[in-house]
Scaffold this motif. Structure first.
Motif, PDB file in Angstrom:
ATOM      1  N   LEU A 147       0.751  -1.318  -0.112  1.00  0.00           N
ATOM      2  CA  LEU A 147      -0.046   0.010   0.167  1.00  0.00           C
ATOM      3  C   LEU A 147       0.864   1.170  -0.234  1.00  0.00           C
ATOM      4  O   LEU A 147       1.530   1.566   1.024  1.00  0.00           O
ATOM      5  N   GLY A 148       0.998   1.652  -1.015  1.00  0.00           N
ATOM      6  CA  GLY A 148       2.123   2.805  -1.217  1.00  0.00           C
ATOM      7  C   GLY A 148       3.485   2.212  -1.050  1.00  0.00           C
ATOM      8  O   GLY A 148       3.927   1.263  -1.546  1.00  0.00           O
ATOM      9  N   SER A 149       4.033   2.778  -0.177  1.00  0.00           N
ATOM     10  CA  SER A 149       5.631   2.144   0.235  1.00  0.00           C
ATOM     11  C   SER A 149       5.621   1.323   1.240  1.00  0.00           C
ATOM     12  O   SER A 149       6.807   0.718   1.780  1.00  0.00           O
ATOM     13  N   VAL A 150       4.411   0.974   1.784  1.00  0.00           N
ATOM     14  CA  VAL A 150       4.222   0.087   3.197  1.00  0.00           C
ATOM     15  C   VAL A 150       3.813  -1.333   2.721  1.00  0.00           C
ATOM     16  O   VAL A 150       3.129  -1.564   1.947  1.00  0.00           O
ATOM     17  N   THR A 151       4.393  -2.312   3.529  1.00  0.00           N
ATOM     18  CA  THR A 151       4.129  -3.388   3.486  1.00  0.00           C
ATOM     19  C   THR A 151       2.495  -3.809   4.255  1.00  0.00           C
ATOM     20  O   THR A 151       2.623  -3.407   5.110  1.00  0.00           O
ATOM     21  N   ARG A 189       8.299  -7.213  14.188  1.00  0.00           N
ATOM     22  CA  ARG A 189       9.311  -7.193  15.369  1.00  0.00           C
ATOM     23  C   ARG A 189       9.751  -5.961  15.611  1.00  0.00           C
ATOM     24  O   ARG A 189      10.018  -5.291  14.817  1.00  0.00           O
ATOM     25  N   GLY A 190       9.750  -5.401  16.879  1.00  0.00           N
ATOM     26  CA  GLY A 190      10.265  -4.305  17.279  1.00  0.00           C
ATOM     27  C   GLY A 190       9.410  -3.037  17.239  1.00  0.00           C
ATOM     28  O   GLY A 190       9.446  -1.821  17.436  1.00  0.00           O
ATOM     29  N   LEU A 191       8.191  -3.121  16.665  1.00  0.00           N
ATOM     30  CA  LEU A 191       7.173  -2.197  16.012  1.00  0.00           C
ATOM     31  C   LEU A 191       6.154  -1.970  17.273  1.00  0.00           C
ATOM     32  O   LEU A 191       5.904  -3.104  18.017  1.00  0.00           O
ATOM     33  N   SER A 192       5.670  -0.760  17.441  1.00  0.00           N
ATOM     34  CA  SER A 192       4.324  -0.580  18.311  1.00  0.00           C
ATOM     35  C   SER A 192       3.147  -0.567  17.372  1.00  0.00           C
ATOM     36  O   SER A 192       3.320  -0.331  16.358  1.00  0.00           O
ATOM     37  N   LEU A 193       2.311  -1.405  17.888  1.00  0.00           N
ATOM     38  CA  LEU A 193       1.032  -1.366  17.124  1.00  0.00           C
ATOM     39  C   LEU A 193       0.136  -0.383  17.577  1.00  0.00           C
ATOM     40  O   LEU A 193      -0.188  -0.056  18.614  1.00  0.00           O
ATOM     41  N   VAL A 194      -0.531   0.257  16.498  1.00  0.00           N
ATOM     42  CA  VAL A 194      -1.583   1.615  16.593  1.00  0.00           C
ATOM     43  C   VAL A 194      -2.633   0.698  15.600  1.00  0.00           C
ATOM     44  O   VAL A 194      -2.682   0.817  14.393  1.00  0.00           O
ATOM     45  N   PRO A 195      -3.796   0.687  16.396  1.00  0.00           N
ATOM     46  CA  PRO A 195      -5.060   0.514  15.960  1.00  0.00           C
ATOM     47  C   PRO A 195      -5.723   1.593  15.287  1.00  0.00           C
ATOM     48  O   PRO A 195      -5.685   2.710  15.846  1.00  0.00           O
ATOM     49  N   VAL A 196      -6.540   1.092  14.247  1.00  0.00           N
ATOM     50  CA  VAL A 196      -7.132   2.543  13.361  1.00  0.00           C
ATOM     51  C   VAL A 196      -8.285   2.788  14.473  1.00  0.00           C
ATOM     52  O   VAL A 196      -9.146   1.913  14.984  1.00  0.00           O
ATOM     53  N   PRO A 240       2.435  11.847  22.118  1.00  0.00           N
ATOM     54  CA  PRO A 240       3.689  11.493  21.365  1.00  0.00           C
ATOM     55  C   PRO A 240       3.418  10.331  20.747  1.00  0.00           C
ATOM     56  O   PRO A 240       2.680   9.190  21.419  1.00  0.00           O
ATOM     57  N   ALA A 241       3.696  10.124  19.580  1.00  0.00           N
ATOM     58  CA  ALA A 241       3.622   9.043  18.702  1.00  0.00           C
ATOM     59  C   ALA A 241       4.908   8.276  18.505  1.00  0.00           C
ATOM     60  O   ALA A 241       5.832   8.609  18.828  1.00  0.00           O
ATOM     61  N   PRO A 242       4.733   6.945  18.742  1.00  0.00           N
ATOM     62  CA  PRO A 242       6.097   6.010  18.841  1.00  0.00           C
ATOM     63  C   PRO A 242       7.050   6.139  17.457  1.00  0.00           C
ATOM     64  O   PRO A 242       6.167   6.666  16.513  1.00  0.00           O
ATOM     65  N   THR A 243       8.035   5.904  17.374  1.00  0.00           N
ATOM     66  CA  THR A 243       8.841   6.154  16.363  1.00  0.00           C
ATOM     67  C   THR A 243       8.746   5.042  15.332  1.00  0.00           C
ATOM     68  O   THR A 243       8.529   5.722  13.914  1.00  0.00           O
ATOM     69  N   CYS A 244       8.355   3.822  15.597  1.00  0.00           N
ATOM     70  CA  CYS A 244       8.044   2.841  14.421  1.00  0.00           C
ATOM     71  C   CYS A 244       6.897   2.112  14.856  1.00  0.00           C
ATOM     72  O   CYS A 244       6.903   1.609  15.648  1.00  0.00           O
ATOM     73  N   VAL A 245       5.969   2.197  13.634  1.00  0.00           N
ATOM     74  CA  VAL A 245       4.777   1.508  14.184  1.00  0.00           C
ATOM     75  C   VAL A 245       4.197   0.724  12.839  1.00  0.00           C
ATOM     76  O   VAL A 245       4.604   0.802  12.055  1.00  0.00           O
ATOM     77  N   VAL A 247       5.532   4.643   9.703  1.00  0.00           N
ATOM     78  CA  VAL A 247       4.692   3.266   9.620  1.00  0.00           C
ATOM     79  C   VAL A 247       5.382   2.435   8.715  1.00  0.00           C
ATOM     80  O   VAL A 247       5.555   2.559   7.575  1.00  0.00           O
ATOM     81  N   SER A 248       5.845   1.176   9.290  1.00  0.00           N
ATOM     82  CA  SER A 248       6.683   0.222   8.443  1.00  0.00           C
ATOM     83  C   SER A 248       5.721  -0.823   8.117  1.00  0.00           C
ATOM     84  O   SER A 248       6.320  -1.638   7.175  1.00  0.00           O
ATOM     85  N   ALA A 249       4.610  -1.125   8.581  1.00  0.00           N
ATOM     86  CA  ALA A 249       3.970  -2.142   8.186  1.00  0.00           C
ATOM     87  C   ALA A 249       2.224  -1.981   8.395  1.00  0.00           C
ATOM     88  O   ALA A 249       2.048  -1.000   9.439  1.00  0.00           O
ATOM     89  N   ILE A 250       1.366  -2.566   7.670  1.00  0.00           N
ATOM     90  CA  ILE A 250      -0.095  -2.598   7.965  1.00  0.00           C
ATOM     91  C   ILE A 250      -0.526  -3.907   8.071  1.00  0.00           C
ATOM     92  O   ILE A 250       0.050  -4.891   7.304  1.00  0.00           O
ATOM     93  N   VAL A 251      -1.159  -4.397   9.475  1.00  0.00           N
ATOM     94  CA  VAL A 251      -1.572  -5.624   9.343  1.00  0.00           C
ATOM     95  C   VAL A 251      -3.057  -5.737   9.559  1.00  0.00           C
ATOM     96  O   VAL A 251      -3.546  -4.730  10.333  1.00  0.00           O
ATOM     97  N   THR A 252      -3.627  -6.421   8.833  1.00  0.00           N
ATOM     98  CA  THR A 252      -5.186  -6.704   8.560  1.00  0.00           C
ATOM     99  C   THR A 252      -5.539  -8.067   8.632  1.00  0.00           C
ATOM    100  O   THR A 252      -4.710  -9.038   8.119  1.00  0.00           O
ATOM    101  N   VAL A 253      -6.727  -8.276   9.006  1.00  0.00           N
ATOM    102  CA  VAL A 253      -7.425  -9.593   8.749  1.00  0.00           C
ATOM    103  C   VAL A 253      -7.351 -10.092   7.449  1.00  0.00           C
ATOM    104  O   VAL A 253      -6.888 -11.180   6.669  1.00  0.00           O
TER     105      VAL A 253
END
Length: 176
Positions: free
Chosen positions: A9-13, A58-65, A130-135, A162-168
């Motif tokens: 999705l754009g540049s994100v996995t 790994r190492g990312l914080s999860l941010v729900p929509v 404050p937002a986490p650095t990598c999410v 935003v390094s990744a998007i995870v979805t069902v």
């Protein structure tokens, strides 16, 4: 368990358990529209059980929509927050449920065209603290990507990557 679907999705996995089709679409509909918050646990475990997903997050914080407060009151829970909480628990990841908020109520995206979806979410999200650095952004389903892109933009304005998007499940995304 099928391997996760990996797309861009754009540049994100974009990582999803599969396409928006039964049985995943049925599970998401139960979770989202039929008052079945318990469905989040097996869906999140399914995602967490994938080595591809576990490695990508790994190492990312999860941010729900986030849901708007009016939709949250109507539904009683945020399905994306439930998924993020269970995924975080399974993978030992921190969940930052309050760093992004929906500042404007929007019509239900499920009944909107791609153009309407994109327009609906313009300015609908903002970082709240404050937002986490990598999410990694967590949502139940990605169709056109409009909501995810709007959330990503709000997080990036606050300094997150935003390094990744995870979805069902996901539709219309270009597979990698």
């Amino acid at each position: 368990m099928l391997p996760p679907r990996v797309a861009r999705l754009g540049s994100v996995t974009l990582l999803s358990a599969g396409s928006y089709a039964p049985p995943l679409s049925t599970a998401v509909q139960r979770l989202k529209y039929q008052g079945r918050p318990d469905v989040a646990t097996p869906l999140a475990r399914w995602l967490a059980g994938s080595p591809v997903v576990a490695t990508a997050l790994r190492g990312l914080s999860l941010v729900p929509v986030p849901l708007h407060s009016s939709r949250l009151a109507e539904r009683g829970y945020n399905q994306s927050s439930l998924l993020a909480a269970q995924l975080g628990r399974a993978l030992g990841l921190h969940v930052r449920a309050n760093c992004l908020q929906r500042v404007r109520a929007t019509p239900a995206q499920a009944k909107s065209s791609a153009a309407e979806r994109a327009q609906n979410v313009v300015g609908a999200f903002a970082a709240s603290g404050p937002a986490p650095t990598c999410v990694a952004l967590v949502d139940d389903v990605v169709t056109t990507g409009a909501t995810a892109l709007a959330c990503m933009a709000a997080l990036e304005r606050a300094g997150s990557k935003v390094s990744a998007i995870v979805t069902v499940c996901a539709t219309t995304m270009r597979d990698c």
